[in-house]
Design an enzyme around this catalytic site. Structure first.
Site, mmCIF file in Angstrom:
data_model
loop_
_atom_site.group_PDB
_atom_site.id
_atom_site.type_symbol
_atom_site.label_atom_id
_atom_site.label_comp_id
_atom_site.label_asym_id
_atom_site.label_seq_id
_atom_site.Cartn_x
_atom_site.Cartn_y
_atom_site.Cartn_z
ATOM 1 N N LYS A 35 12.608 -4.236 7.860
ATOM 2 C CA LYS A 35 13.045 -3.107 7.025
ATOM 3 C C LYS A 35 14.428 -2.638 7.442
ATOM 4 O O LYS A 35 15.232 -2.247 6.591
ATOM 5 C CB LYS A 35 12.049 -1.957 7.102
ATOM 6 C CG LYS A 35 10.804 -2.211 6.287
ATOM 7 C CD LYS A 35 10.126 -0.915 5.875
ATOM 8 C CE LYS A 35 8.913 -1.213 5.015
ATOM 9 N NZ LYS A 35 8.062 -0.063 4.803
ATOM 10 N N LYS B 7 5.707 -13.530 2.338
ATOM 11 C CA LYS B 7 4.520 -12.874 1.752
ATOM 12 C C LYS B 7 4.877 -12.238 0.409
ATOM 13 O O LYS B 7 6.032 -11.860 0.176
ATOM 14 C CB LYS B 7 3.930 -11.836 2.711
ATOM 15 C CG LYS B 7 4.709 -10.560 2.812
ATOM 16 C CD LYS B 7 3.882 -9.434 3.440
ATOM 17 C CE LYS B 7 4.753 -8.170 3.419
ATOM 18 N NZ LYS B 7 4.155 -6.960 3.865
ATOM 19 N N LYS C 155 5.800 -5.866 -2.538
ATOM 20 C CA LYS C 155 6.206 -4.889 -3.556
ATOM 21 C C LYS C 155 7.715 -4.815 -3.667
ATOM 22 O O LYS C 155 8.252 -4.490 -4.709
ATOM 23 C CB LYS C 155 5.735 -3.486 -3.134
ATOM 24 C CG LYS C 155 4.274 -3.266 -3.173
ATOM 25 C CD LYS C 155 3.956 -1.829 -2.794
ATOM 26 C CE LYS C 155 3.525 -1.749 -1.339
ATOM 27 N NZ LYS C 155 2.640 -0.634 -1.036
HETATM 28 P P1 TYM Z 1 1.258 -1.629 2.630
HETATM 29 O O1 TYM Z 1 1.306 -0.436 1.748
HETATM 30 O O2 TYM Z 1 2.486 -2.435 2.776
HETATM 31 O O3 TYM Z 1 0.120 -2.594 2.152
HETATM 32 C C1 TYM Z 1 -1.191 -2.126 1.873
HETATM 33 C C2 TYM Z 1 -2.207 -3.180 2.288
HETATM 34 O O4 TYM Z 1 -1.982 -4.395 1.562
HETATM 35 C C3 TYM Z 1 -1.914 -5.483 2.491
HETATM 36 N N1 TYM Z 1 -0.961 -6.489 1.968
HETATM 37 C C4 TYM Z 1 -1.246 -7.777 1.799
HETATM 38 N N2 TYM Z 1 -2.362 -8.501 2.022
HETATM 39 C C5 TYM Z 1 -2.328 -9.823 1.709
HETATM 40 N N3 TYM Z 1 -1.249 -10.448 1.205
HETATM 41 C C6 TYM Z 1 -0.093 -9.778 0.968
HETATM 42 N N4 TYM Z 1 0.946 -10.391 0.459
HETATM 43 C C7 TYM Z 1 -0.071 -8.380 1.268
HETATM 44 N N5 TYM Z 1 0.890 -7.417 1.152
HETATM 45 C C8 TYM Z 1 0.315 -6.258 1.599
HETATM 46 C C9 TYM Z 1 -1.415 -4.864 3.788
HETATM 47 O O5 TYM Z 1 -1.749 -5.646 4.899
HETATM 48 C C10 TYM Z 1 -2.126 -3.534 3.771
HETATM 49 O O6 TYM Z 1 -3.434 -3.671 4.289
HETATM 50 N N6 TYM Z 1 1.570 0.377 7.145
HETATM 51 C C11 TYM Z 1 0.676 0.117 6.061
HETATM 52 C C12 TYM Z 1 0.021 1.346 5.484
HETATM 53 C C13 TYM Z 1 -0.702 2.189 6.482
HETATM 54 C C14 TYM Z 1 -1.973 1.895 7.047
HETATM 55 C C15 TYM Z 1 -2.259 2.985 7.906
HETATM 56 C C16 TYM Z 1 -2.869 0.833 6.901
HETATM 57 C C17 TYM Z 1 -0.281 3.357 6.997
HETATM 58 N N7 TYM Z 1 -1.207 3.850 7.855
HETATM 59 C C18 TYM Z 1 -3.427 3.012 8.656
HETATM 60 C C19 TYM Z 1 -4.053 0.880 7.631
HETATM 61 C C20 TYM Z 1 -4.311 1.957 8.497
HETATM 62 C C21 TYM Z 1 1.474 -0.548 4.943
HETATM 63 O O7 TYM Z 1 2.659 -0.381 4.837
HETATM 64 O O8 TYM Z 1 0.708 -1.217 4.061
#
Ligand code: TYM
Length: 334
Positions: free
Chosen positions: A115, A197, A200
């Site tokens: 990032k 990967k 978004k």
């Molecule tokens: P975020 O918002 O980027 O993604 C949300 C969830 O989607 C999963 N994910 C994927 N899984 C498979 N293939 C992909 N291409 C893919 N892209 C995203 C992510 O692994 C995630 O589970 N930091 C976290 C949000 C967060 C969080 C937490 C998660 C904040 N606090 C506490 C768990 C527990 C994030 O940015 O996810």
């Protein structure tokens, strides 16, 4: 434990449009685990501001995301679905945990490095300490299990390290959480570059399937997916594009890679891509319909937001009081 159930926590950022990766890697598993655990599913809007956001847009996306959690099948009466920013305990615990986290640990975080490279003009301290806020999210609810995609594993590791470090000084304050990674769909790759990967924030709209994409769009994106010239549908590292499409197909249909390879033996990539697109569209269609219906019911969604913020706040306050006492903050006079 909360009552007689173990606790589950997870969250998603209200940034950009959700992709099929978010759904297959996380949301789908949340739904399947939701009966077994006492669940907290947060819309982590505080995490979103580590990158500049348009306020009106952030508000809108946060609400859509919360609605989508319900549209995907999470029952808001049984699962605590809430906005992170409505529970001040997240920020309060994050500050305390910052004092138990080393800069050396944060320097190793690959998401920060990525990032920071993408937003070189805004490498703020929030972006750097993001994993500490994430640790606070999880530890605040004494979560036993955290279902995430593979890309979040490093953040889970640091959460465990921080919790163990804290417990080593003050006794068993925090439950040490375990990650839960689904057997299929844990890392869905970009359709345009299967070495990356699906994300978004990808600038190429053909790289990701968005949960809002209609059937024609989904099929078109699958047809355009980058593959190879082997002309054989096999599940192996050397064919990452086809492998990714098999993963998507399996996650959407419940089939195994072996079954899929057998099903498409001797058939062309074009036919397979069409089948993948149709399988994805079949999964997305009911979700989109439910989302549209729910979005119209403002009072219902408002009620959920209010009730669940109170529930989350109550649980968070319990842990926070315990932590404050342990570290020596003076007791409140009532
Ligand atoms: P975020 O918002 O980027 O993604 C949300 C969830 O989607 C999963 N994910 C994927 N899984 C498979 N293939 C992909 N291409 C893919 N892209 C995203 C992510 O692994 C995630 O589970 N930091 C976290 C949000 C967060 C969080 C937490 C998660 C904040 N606090 C506490 C768990 C527990 C994030 O940015 O996810």
């Amino acid at each position: 434990m909360l009552g007689d159930k173990k606790v589950l926590f997870s969250g998603m950022q209200a940034t950009g449009s959700l992709t099929l990766g978010n759904y297959l890697g996380a949301l789908k598993n949340w739904v399947s685990l939701s009966d077994e655990y006492e669940c907290f599913y947060s819309v982590v809007d505080m995490h979103s501001i580590t990158v500049r956001q348009d306020p009106a847009e952030l508000r809108k996306r946060a609400r859509s995301l919360l609605t989508l959690y319900i549209a995907a099948g999470l029952d808001p009466e049984k699962n605590c679905i809430y906005y992170q920013s409505h529970v001040s305990g997240h920020a309060e615990l994050a500050w305390i945990l910052n004092c138990f986290t080393y800069m050396g640990e944060l320097n190793r975080m690959t998401q920060f490095k990525d990032k920071a490279a993408r937003h070189a003009d805004n490498i703020n301290a929030g972006l750097y300490t993001y994993p500490v806020l994430m640790a606070a999210d999880i530890l605040l609810y004494q979560a036993d299990v955290v279902p995430v995609g593979k890309d979040q594993l490093q953040h889970l590791e640091i959460t465990r390290d921080i919790a163990q470090r804290f417990n080593a000084v003050y006794g068993d304050v925090f439950t040490i959480p375990e990650p839960y990674i689904g057997s299929v769909g844990a890392k869905i790759m970009s359709l345009q570059n299967p070495a990356k990967k699906m994300s978004k924030s990808d600038e190429n709209p053909n790289a990701s399937i968005y949960l809002t994409d209609d059937k024609d769009t989904v099929i078109r994106k699958c047809k355009r997916a980058v593959t190879d010239s082997e002309a054989v549908i096999a599940y192996r590292q050397e064919q990452p594009g086809i492998r990714n499409l098999i993963d998507i197909y399996c996650a959407c249909t419940g089939r195994t890679p072996e079954e899929t390879v057998k099903e498409f033996a001797g058939r062309g990539y074009g036919e397979f891509k069409l089948a993948v697109g149709e399988a994805v569209a079949d999964v997305l269609q009911p979700l989109q319909t439910r989302f549209e219906e729910l979005s119209k019911d403002k009072a219902y969604i408002d009620g959920i937001i209010k009730r669940n913020a109170e529930k989350a706040g109550y649980c968070a306050a319990k842990t926070l009081r315990k932590v404050q006492k342990k570290i020596g903050f003076p007791e409140r006079v009532r």
